[in-house]
Design a protein around this motif. Structure first.
Motif, PDB file in Angstrom:
ATOM      1  N   ALA A 107       0.824  -1.212   0.000  1.00  0.00           N
ATOM      2  CA  ALA A 107       0.000   0.000   0.000  1.00  0.00           C
ATOM      3  C   ALA A 107       0.860   1.265   0.000  1.00  0.00           C
ATOM      4  CB  ALA A 107      -0.928   0.004   1.213  1.00  0.00           C
ATOM      5  N   PHE A 108       2.100   1.139   0.462  1.00  0.00           N
ATOM      6  CA  PHE A 108       3.001   2.287   0.501  1.00  0.00           C
ATOM      7  C   PHE A 108       3.846   2.405  -0.767  1.00  0.00           C
ATOM      8  CE2 PHE A 108       2.165   1.536   4.989  1.00  0.00           C
ATOM      9  CZ  PHE A 108       2.001   2.812   5.491  1.00  0.00           C
ATOM     10  N   ALA A 109       3.625   1.536  -1.731  1.00  0.00           N
ATOM     11  CA  ALA A 109       4.481   1.503  -2.925  1.00  0.00           C
ATOM     12  C   ALA A 109       4.453   2.822  -3.694  1.00  0.00           C
ATOM     13  CB  ALA A 109       4.064   0.355  -3.838  1.00  0.00           C
ATOM     14  N   ASP A 110       3.311   3.479  -3.718  1.00  0.00           N
ATOM     15  CA  ASP A 110       3.183   4.724  -4.477  1.00  0.00           C
ATOM     16  C   ASP A 110       3.277   5.966  -3.597  1.00  0.00           C
ATOM     17  OD1 ASP A 110       2.821   3.333  -6.903  1.00  0.00           O
ATOM     18  OD2 ASP A 110       0.679   3.058  -6.464  1.00  0.00           O
ATOM     19  N   THR A 111       3.686   5.781  -2.360  1.00  0.00           N
ATOM     20  CA  THR A 111       3.813   6.922  -1.450  1.00  0.00           C
ATOM     21  C   THR A 111       4.968   7.815  -1.890  1.00  0.00           C
ATOM     22  OG1 THR A 111       3.001   5.578   0.386  1.00  0.00           O
ATOM     23  CG2 THR A 111       4.156   7.618   0.950  1.00  0.00           C
ATOM     24  N   PRO A 112       4.767   9.131  -1.983  1.00  0.00           N
ATOM     25  CA  PRO A 112       5.873  10.028  -2.360  1.00  0.00           C
ATOM     26  C   PRO A 112       7.054   9.870  -1.420  1.00  0.00           C
ATOM     27  CG  PRO A 112       3.772  11.196  -2.390  1.00  0.00           C
ATOM     28  CD  PRO A 112       3.502   9.854  -1.759  1.00  0.00           C
ATOM     29  N   LYS A 113       8.242   9.944  -1.982  1.00  0.00           N
ATOM     30  CA  LYS A 113       9.427   9.725  -1.147  1.00  0.00           C
ATOM     31  C   LYS A 113       9.576  10.798  -0.078  1.00  0.00           C
ATOM     32  CE  LYS A 113      12.437  11.717  -4.741  1.00  0.00           C
ATOM     33  NZ  LYS A 113      13.560  11.409  -5.669  1.00  0.00           N
ATOM     34  N   LEU A 114       9.052  12.007  -0.342  1.00  0.00           N
ATOM     35  CA  LEU A 114       9.111  13.033   0.689  1.00  0.00           C
ATOM     36  C   LEU A 114       8.301  12.608   1.912  1.00  0.00           C
ATOM     37  CD1 LEU A 114       9.098  16.819   0.321  1.00  0.00           C
ATOM     38  CD2 LEU A 114       7.418  15.820   1.862  1.00  0.00           C
ATOM     39  N   ALA A 115       7.136  11.973   1.685  1.00  0.00           N
ATOM     40  CA  ALA A 115       6.316  11.507   2.801  1.00  0.00           C
ATOM     41  C   ALA A 115       7.029  10.420   3.595  1.00  0.00           C
ATOM     42  CB  ALA A 115       4.975  10.995   2.287  1.00  0.00           C
ATOM     43  N   LEU A 116       7.766   9.555   2.914  1.00  0.00           N
ATOM     44  CA  LEU A 116       8.503   8.494   3.604  1.00  0.00           C
ATOM     45  C   LEU A 116       9.629   9.075   4.456  1.00  0.00           C
ATOM     46  CD1 LEU A 116       8.704   5.884   0.689  1.00  0.00           C
ATOM     47  CD2 LEU A 116       7.199   5.818   2.682  1.00  0.00           C
ATOM     48  N   VAL A 117      10.298  10.097   3.933  1.00  0.00           N
ATOM     49  CA  VAL A 117      11.360  10.744   4.709  1.00  0.00           C
ATOM     50  C   VAL A 117      10.762  11.454   5.922  1.00  0.00           C
ATOM     51  CG1 VAL A 117      13.070  12.605   4.688  1.00  0.00           C
ATOM     52  CG2 VAL A 117      12.954  10.994   2.780  1.00  0.00           C
ATOM     53  N   VAL A 118       9.632  12.126   5.738  1.00  0.00           N
ATOM     54  CA  VAL A 118       8.962  12.794   6.856  1.00  0.00           C
ATOM     55  C   VAL A 118       8.580  11.774   7.926  1.00  0.00           C
ATOM     56  CG1 VAL A 118       6.829  13.981   7.526  1.00  0.00           C
ATOM     57  CG2 VAL A 118       8.141  14.778   5.558  1.00  0.00           C
ATOM     58  N   ALA A 119       8.084  10.609   7.503  1.00  0.00           N
ATOM     59  CA  ALA A 119       7.732   9.561   8.468  1.00  0.00           C
ATOM     60  C   ALA A 119       8.964   9.109   9.246  1.00  0.00           C
ATOM     61  CB  ALA A 119       7.094   8.377   7.754  1.00  0.00           C
ATOM     62  N   GLY A 120      10.062   8.859   8.537  1.00  0.00           N
ATOM     63  CA  GLY A 120      11.279   8.401   9.199  1.00  0.00           C
ATOM     64  C   GLY A 120      11.833   9.428  10.162  1.00  0.00           C
ATOM     65  N   LEU A 121      11.971  10.671   9.698  1.00  0.00           N
ATOM     66  CA  LEU A 121      12.533  11.725  10.537  1.00  0.00           C
ATOM     67  C   LEU A 121      11.587  12.096  11.677  1.00  0.00           C
ATOM     68  CD1 LEU A 121      14.722  13.804  11.111  1.00  0.00           C
ATOM     69  CD2 LEU A 121      13.711  15.286   9.355  1.00  0.00           C
ATOM     70  N   GLY A 122      10.280  12.124  11.387  1.00  0.00           N
ATOM     71  CA  GLY A 122       9.311  12.486  12.417  1.00  0.00           C
ATOM     72  C   GLY A 122       9.237  11.457  13.533  1.00  0.00           C
ATOM     73  N   LEU A 123       9.214  10.172  13.181  1.00  0.00           N
ATOM     74  CA  LEU A 123       9.121   9.137  14.208  1.00  0.00           C
ATOM     75  C   LEU A 123      10.426   9.015  14.995  1.00  0.00           C
ATOM     76  CD1 LEU A 123       7.058   6.383  12.369  1.00  0.00           C
ATOM     77  CD2 LEU A 123       6.276   8.170  13.936  1.00  0.00           C
ATOM     78  N   PHE A 124      11.555   9.207  14.314  1.00  0.00           N
ATOM     79  CA  PHE A 124      12.841   9.224  15.025  1.00  0.00           C
ATOM     80  C   PHE A 124      12.841  10.323  16.085  1.00  0.00           C
ATOM     81  CE2 PHE A 124      17.057  11.198  15.409  1.00  0.00           C
ATOM     82  CZ  PHE A 124      17.816  10.132  15.851  1.00  0.00           C
ATOM     83  N   THR A 125      12.394  11.512  15.708  1.00  0.00           N
ATOM     84  CA  THR A 125      12.381  12.638  16.647  1.00  0.00           C
ATOM     85  C   THR A 125      11.293  12.483  17.692  1.00  0.00           C
ATOM     86  OG1 THR A 125      13.151  14.018  14.804  1.00  0.00           O
ATOM     87  CG2 THR A 125      12.415  15.157  16.780  1.00  0.00           C
ATOM     88  N   SER A 126      10.219  11.767  17.361  1.00  0.00           N
ATOM     89  CA  SER A 126       9.132  11.578  18.334  1.00  0.00           C
ATOM     90  C   SER A 126       9.627  10.884  19.593  1.00  0.00           C
ATOM     91  CB  SER A 126       7.986  10.775  17.707  1.00  0.00           C
ATOM     92  OG  SER A 126       8.319   9.393  17.575  1.00  0.00           O
TER      93      SER A 126
END
Length: 255
Positions: A107-126
């Motif tokens: 389901a995440f195959a078509d997710t924009p790469k910017l959204a994936l980076v935001v998820a990674g950086l946001g959850l790391f900082t969370s």
């Protein structure tokens, strides 16, 4: 060695100098390295801002879970979250989101790469913000919690109306550091080819062989941005300060 700042007025295609690029702009249809630099700066701000929003929301929830007095399983979940995201390097988490998550979850195959980076950086900082929220809540005098309970508040109510408003005032200084860090950490987005400041610097330094000017300009924008964040957060801290309040554990009680 003389610095050649006019490289920022060069067209990115044919390398000709575009007249007036520092003023009203160049000819229609042209893009200078200055245009590219400002666009990359905008991408950096966008990644950092979206990641910060995600980190604040998730971090606040996890931080609260870690302070619930009668929910040991939720507390363990919060502790596990913090340990997981704090102990995996940020760049590895970005690669996991970019390369692994879309494969495991189509389901995440078509997710924009910017959204994936935001998820990674946001959850790391969370995870870092969750630790600060936990510390802020636990720094409050116990009497505030008991006062909320005596007024008949439910647990969500006394967190919302009593504990969290005070806790967030306490943790504004460390939140300032995290806000500055998340802006600087956004540079990891270059690893998945998002055109932010670090990606811009690497590409343009290779194209023009003028790394000194390029990296000085990018460094200047990072410094200006960090200083602006610091001033905004200092203003917020000043306005949100509670006169006369001293958190428990700092040598005094609360008023």
């Amino acid at each position: 060695m003389a610095l050649e700042w006019e490289i920022f007025c060069q067209d990115t295609i044919d390398r000709t100098v575009v007249a007036g690029c520092f003023g009203t702009g160049g000819a229609t249809g042209t893009q200078t390295y200055l245009d590219w630099l400002l666009s990359a700066w905008g991408q950096t701000v966008l990644v950092a801002a979206l990641s910060l929003v995600l980190a604040l929301v998730v971090g606040s929830i996890i931080g609260v879970l870690r302070t619930l007095p009668d929910s040991p399983w939720l507390t363990r979940f919060g502790n596990a979250w913090v340990e997981l995201f704090r102990n995996i390097p940020l760049l590895v988490q970005i690669f996991l989101w970019y390369h692994v998550v879309p494969v495991l979850f189509p389901a995440f195959a078509d997710t924009p790469k910017l959204a994936l980076v935001v998820a990674g950086l946001g959850l790391f900082t969370s995870a870092r913000i969750a630790e600060q929220v936990r510390a802020g809540v636990q720094a409050l005098p116990r009497g505030q919690r008991y006062a909320g309970m005596a007024l008949g508040f439910t647990t969500p109510q006394y967190y919302r109306y009593v504990l969290l408003p005070m806790a967030f005032r306490i943790i504004i200084p460390p939140l300032t550091s995290e806000t500055m860090n998340i802006f600087k950490n956004s540079s990891v987005a270059f690893a998945v080819s998002i055109v932010e400041l670090t990606f811009f610097a690497q590409q343009v330094a290779e194209e023009t062989s003028r790394g000194i000017e390029v990296y000085m300009a990018v460094t200047g924008l990072y410094v200006v941005s960090a200083f602006a964040i610091n001033r905004v957060m200092a203003f917020i801290e000043k306005k949100a300060r509670v006169p006369g309040f001293v958190a428990s554990g700092t040598g005094g009680g609360g008023h």
